[in-house]
Design a protein around this motif. Structure first.
Motif, PDB file in Angstrom:
ATOM      1  N   ASP A   1       0.831  -1.203   0.000  1.00 31.25           N
ATOM      2  CA  ASP A   1       0.000   0.000   0.000  1.00 31.25           C
ATOM      3  C   ASP A   1       0.863   1.250   0.000  1.00 31.25           C
TER       4      ASP A   1
ATOM      5  N   ALA B   1       2.778   1.772  -3.157  1.00 29.55           N
ATOM      6  CA  ALA B   1       1.975   2.259  -4.280  1.00 29.55           C
ATOM      7  C   ALA B   1       1.796   3.769  -4.215  1.00 29.55           C
TER       8      ALA B   1
ATOM      9  N   ALA C   1      -1.502  -5.880 -12.200  1.00 23.92           N
ATOM     10  CA  ALA C   1      -2.180  -6.863 -11.351  1.00 23.92           C
ATOM     11  C   ALA C   1      -2.149  -6.417  -9.888  1.00 23.92           C
TER      12      ALA C   1
ATOM     13  N   VAL D   1      -4.668  -3.691  -9.242  1.00 24.09           N
ATOM     14  CA  VAL D   1      -6.016  -4.260  -9.143  1.00 24.09           C
ATOM     15  C   VAL D   1      -6.204  -4.917  -7.782  1.00 24.09           C
ATOM     16  N   ASN D   2      -5.192  -5.614  -7.318  1.00 20.94           N
ATOM     17  CA  ASN D   2      -5.316  -6.334  -6.048  1.00 20.94           C
ATOM     18  C   ASN D   2      -5.345  -5.404  -4.842  1.00 20.94           C
ATOM     19  N   LEU D   3      -4.787  -4.202  -4.976  1.00 20.35           N
ATOM     20  CA  LEU D   3      -4.743  -3.299  -3.829  1.00 20.35           C
ATOM     21  C   LEU D   3      -6.052  -2.563  -3.628  1.00 20.35           C
ATOM     22  N   ARG D   4      -6.842  -2.417  -4.685  1.00 20.80           N
ATOM     23  CA  ARG D   4      -8.010  -1.540  -4.544  1.00 20.80           C
ATOM     24  C   ARG D   4      -9.160  -2.190  -3.782  1.00 20.80           C
TER      25      ARG D   4
ATOM     26  N   LEU E   1      -7.977  -9.395 -13.429  1.00 17.49           N
ATOM     27  CA  LEU E   1      -6.812 -10.270 -13.318  1.00 17.49           C
ATOM     28  C   LEU E   1      -6.856 -11.386 -14.350  1.00 17.49           C
TER      29      LEU E   1
ATOM     30  N   LEU F   1      -5.255   4.706  -4.265  1.00 17.34           N
ATOM     31  CA  LEU F   1      -5.122   3.250  -4.253  1.00 17.34           C
ATOM     32  C   LEU F   1      -6.303   2.570  -4.927  1.00 17.34           C
ATOM     33  N   GLN F   2      -7.430   3.269  -5.005  1.00 16.75           N
ATOM     34  CA  GLN F   2      -8.549   2.686  -5.743  1.00 16.75           C
ATOM     35  C   GLN F   2      -9.300   3.782  -6.461  1.00 16.75           C
TER      36      GLN F   2
END
Lengths: 51, 218, 242, 207
Positions: free
Chosen positions: B78, B81, B212, B215-218, C156, D51-52
């Motif tokens: 986190d 990023a 990837a 995407v996984n962090l959000r 993904l 982050l999102q």
């Protein structure tokens, strides 16, 4: 009836496996389709009544 | 970037785990093979290139999920990023760190294990060379797979299922290079292909891995 | 009217509801025509005997096996670029169909290989390539199953499909290269379909069209299921919130 | 340059949680987010940190001027306090970690490996990381969890120093930090209204 000769087992096995696999896929697709459709309709009915 | 690389290397050395474990695993796999196929030198020598490459590949696989999972769990990803370093650099650097702690030791240890498997003398230089050229691709591809599965609770098994098919071309060209070297055939083609896969992976996969992770962090 | 209108879920549900019976009917019709024609009304090959009849399922299945992957690649790209949910759900829906086709191709190839080559399995480049393709399908579906959040899973798996495609193509050439090293010459080649005479060609074409229609029909059915399941999920989530 | 959030709507796990949030964070100001559990404070902070992606709305902020601190501190337990902090200082391209150590009263613990720290000490290390980022806008998610009263005061002092140096903080917390100039924003009015039950159509499943 068609004469398959000495390879009858081979040919029939190939067709048999294919038909089994395709029918299996169709059955799974339809079953899951019907289940999800039923669940969705039930959910929509419930929410229409309560909401 | 240097800071990240140094930190990852320090962590690998302090924790001990990934570093020594992969090597030990490689050794055990290699030692087990003769018990499975019999002690006859000729047979072993013929299958040695393949066994050594498969062994190196599996040993590499063993430590893949550590590339991002630990940083994901303790929140480092986190913070990374939102840091000034682009995630693409982070993924590439972490793959490099993985190679330095896994691929490079495996490459250096492989000749010793080649002796155990009666690898013909002509094969040793090719074994080292092909592993040196090919293992960076294994680390980079593995980093991509690890990035895909980083958010999953039990991603380890899935990671293997995703990564192993991607390893096939590297394995084919790598093992074939050694085999040709043993038989005295020209090895240019597989070696160049191996180099191509490595360069291509290093050029493209950091971006895929970074995507990837985002995407996984959000 | 733009083609992208069909990427709207509601529009897709309407259109597919209308098209589905036609496609399915046509698929059954062409499949039966092609297979019955091929099975009962074509002569045996002088070399392969009656096993030549297997090409009416083996070749279409093989074409659909690779075709499905390309369709998934295109659908994944559309999702990544234009963010149309129907597109990625169609890719998800197609994967099991492609897997089944690959399995059919592998099984019929192995069954064919037994009398022809004297062995159930040979590491023939083409068979090997399909085995690898099968592994790619498994990985793709496993990733879908493993991820809880549908949009995360969509992203993904699409990235995996993209990267996987590149590696699948490299694998194809790697396998060709690898096998030549072992066999020299290709006595085990399955190239029969490349020089089939007209007697076999016509029912084969009908069968290929039949398999294609079957694929479209199954993907439509499964995509509709996926869209419904997404809506069900959304409704359940809303109910929990309210 | 201010941090401005305009008409922001955000979702957690695909479900809208907050709608039409607007706020402005000026230099030297502190803004405290309040609201019941699950309202979306963490999601809002993560969205502003980039982050999102938001569902809609815009976030205007000076690029690369935000430091985020979430529930996890990103501390490596095998590294010492100094090593942990120096790593982040190098990542963010700032030099000296001594002031950060001093501000969070970590100087005595500097050479201890992080796994030997208590939860509160780890938290202080996590907050010291903010000081070495050299960034102006701090986004803090429950920064005072597991801190004792003395440490909270320490943290409040660090925040006040940061504000007086032209920085700004946006934090989600329930504790009154005793920062006089802090404004409070209650998120409850922004809760995303659950739309009417089952209004037909499949589009909304993908909203």
């Amino acid at each position: 009836m068609v004469e398959l000769g000495k390879y009858a087992g081979t040919v029939l096995a190939a067709y048999g496996i294919t038909i089994l696999l395709v029918l299996g896929l169709v059955a799974i697709s339809l079953r899951r389709g019907a289940r999800v459709k039923r669940a969705l309709e039930a959910q929509e009915r419930r929410m229409a009544k309560n909401g | 970037m240097t800071a990240l690389l140094l930190r990852d290397l320090t962590l690998a050395l302090r924790a001990g785990g990934g570093f020594g474990l992969s090597l030990a695993f490689f050794l055990i796999v290699t030692v087990l093979v003769p018990f499975g196929v019999g002690p006859e030198g000729g047979v072993l020598g013929r299958i040695a290139p393949g066994i050594l490459w498969v062994g190196a590949l599996l040993a590499c696989l063993l430590s893949l999920d550590r590339i991002f999972a630990l940083d994901y769990e303790d929140g480092t990803l986190d913070l990374m990023a939102t840091a000034p370093i682009p995630l693409e650099t982070v993924t590439a650097t972490k793959a490099l760190a993985h190679w330095l702690t896994t691929g490079l030791p495996l490459t250096l240890a492989a000749p010793a294990l080649g002796v155990l498997l009666n690898l013909p003398t002509a094969g040793f230089s090719w074994l080292t060379l092909s592993l040196a050229v090919g293992t960076p691709a294994l680390s980079m591809i593995g980093a991509f797979g690890a990035a895909l599965t980083v958010g999953l609770k039990r991603g380890g098994l899935l990671l293997s299922l995703l990564v192993l098919p991607l390893y096939i071309p590297t394995l084919i060209f790598g093992a074939d290079c050694v085999r040709r070297g043993v038989e005295g055939l020209p090895t240019t083609t597989p070696l160049l292909m191996l180099l191509g896969i490595t360069l291509g992976s290093v050029a493209i996969l950091p971006f895929a891995a970074a995507a990837a992770i985002r995407v996984n962090l959000r | 009217m733009s083609i992208w209108e069909y990427a709207n879920p509601k529009k897709f549900m309407q259109t597919s509801a209308w098209a589905l019976p036609w496609v399915t009917g046509l698929a059954v019709l062409t499949l039966i025509t092609g297979l019955v024609w091929g099975f009962f009304f074509t002569p045996d090959d002088f070399r392969m005997g009656s096993t030549v009849k297997i090409i009416y399922i083996h070749v279409p299945a093989a074409i659909m096996a690779t075709g499905t992957w390309f369709m998934m690649l295109a659908a994944s790209l559309i999702w990544l670029i234009r963010r149309h949910h129907v597109s990625v759900l169609a890719a998800k829906a197609a994967a099991p169909v492609g897997t089944t086709m690959t399995l059919i191709g592998l099984f019929t190839g192995a069954i064919w290989g037994q009398p022809m080559w004297g062995t159930w399995w040979a590491w023939d480049p083409r068979l090997t390539a399909f085995l690898i393709l099968f592994l790619f399908y498994l990985g793709y579906m496993a990733l879908w199953e493993a991820i809880e959040d549908p949009d995360t899973a969509a992203d993904l798996t699409s990235v995996l499909c993209l990267v996987g495609s590149v590696f699948a193509i490299i694998s194809r050439y790697a396998v060709l290269f690898w096998n030549q090293g072992l066999h020299q010459g290709s006595s085990l080649s399955m190239d029969a379909e490349e020089h089939v005479s007209d007697v076999y060609a016509w029912p084969l074409w009908v069968a290929i069209v039949g398999f294609g229609l079957l694929f479209v029909s199954l993907v439509l059915i499964r995509t509709r299921t996926e869209i419904r399941s997404r809506r069900l999920r959304a409704l359940e989530a809303r109910e929990r919130m309210a | 340059m201010d941090l401005t959030v305009t008409d922001l709507s955000i979702a957690r796990g695909g479900i809208p949680v907050l709608g039409h949030v607007s706020l402005t964070l000026r230099s030297g100001c502190a803004l405290v987010l309040r609201g019941p559990n699950g309202i979306g404070k963490t999601t809002l902070l993560r969205t502003i940190a980039g982050l999102q992606p938001p569902l809609s709305g815009t976030i205007g902020l000076p690029s690369e001027d935000v430091a985020y601190a979430g529930h996890a501190d990103g501390i490596k337990s095998t590294l010492s306090v100094t090593e942990n902090l120096r790593f982040w200082a190098r990542i963010f391209g700032t030099g000296d970690i001594a002031p950060a150590l001093a501000a969070m009263d970590l100087a005595a613990l500097a050479e201890r490996p992080a796994h030997s720290l208590s939860a509160g000490q780890k938290r202080r290390l996590g907050l010291a990381r903010l000081l070495v980022t050299g960034r102006r806008f701090w986004l803090l998610d429950e920064p005072t969890v597991s801190l004792d009263a003395a440490s909270v005061a320490l943290f409040a002092r660090a925040v006040r120093t940061h504000l007086s140096n032209g920085g700004a903080t946006l934090m989600a917390t329930h504790i009154d930090l005793g920062i006089a100039e802090a404004e409070v924003l209650d998120l409850t009015p922004f809760r995303a209204a659950p739309s009417a039950a089952a209004p037909g159509g499949f589009d909304e499943a993908f909203a």
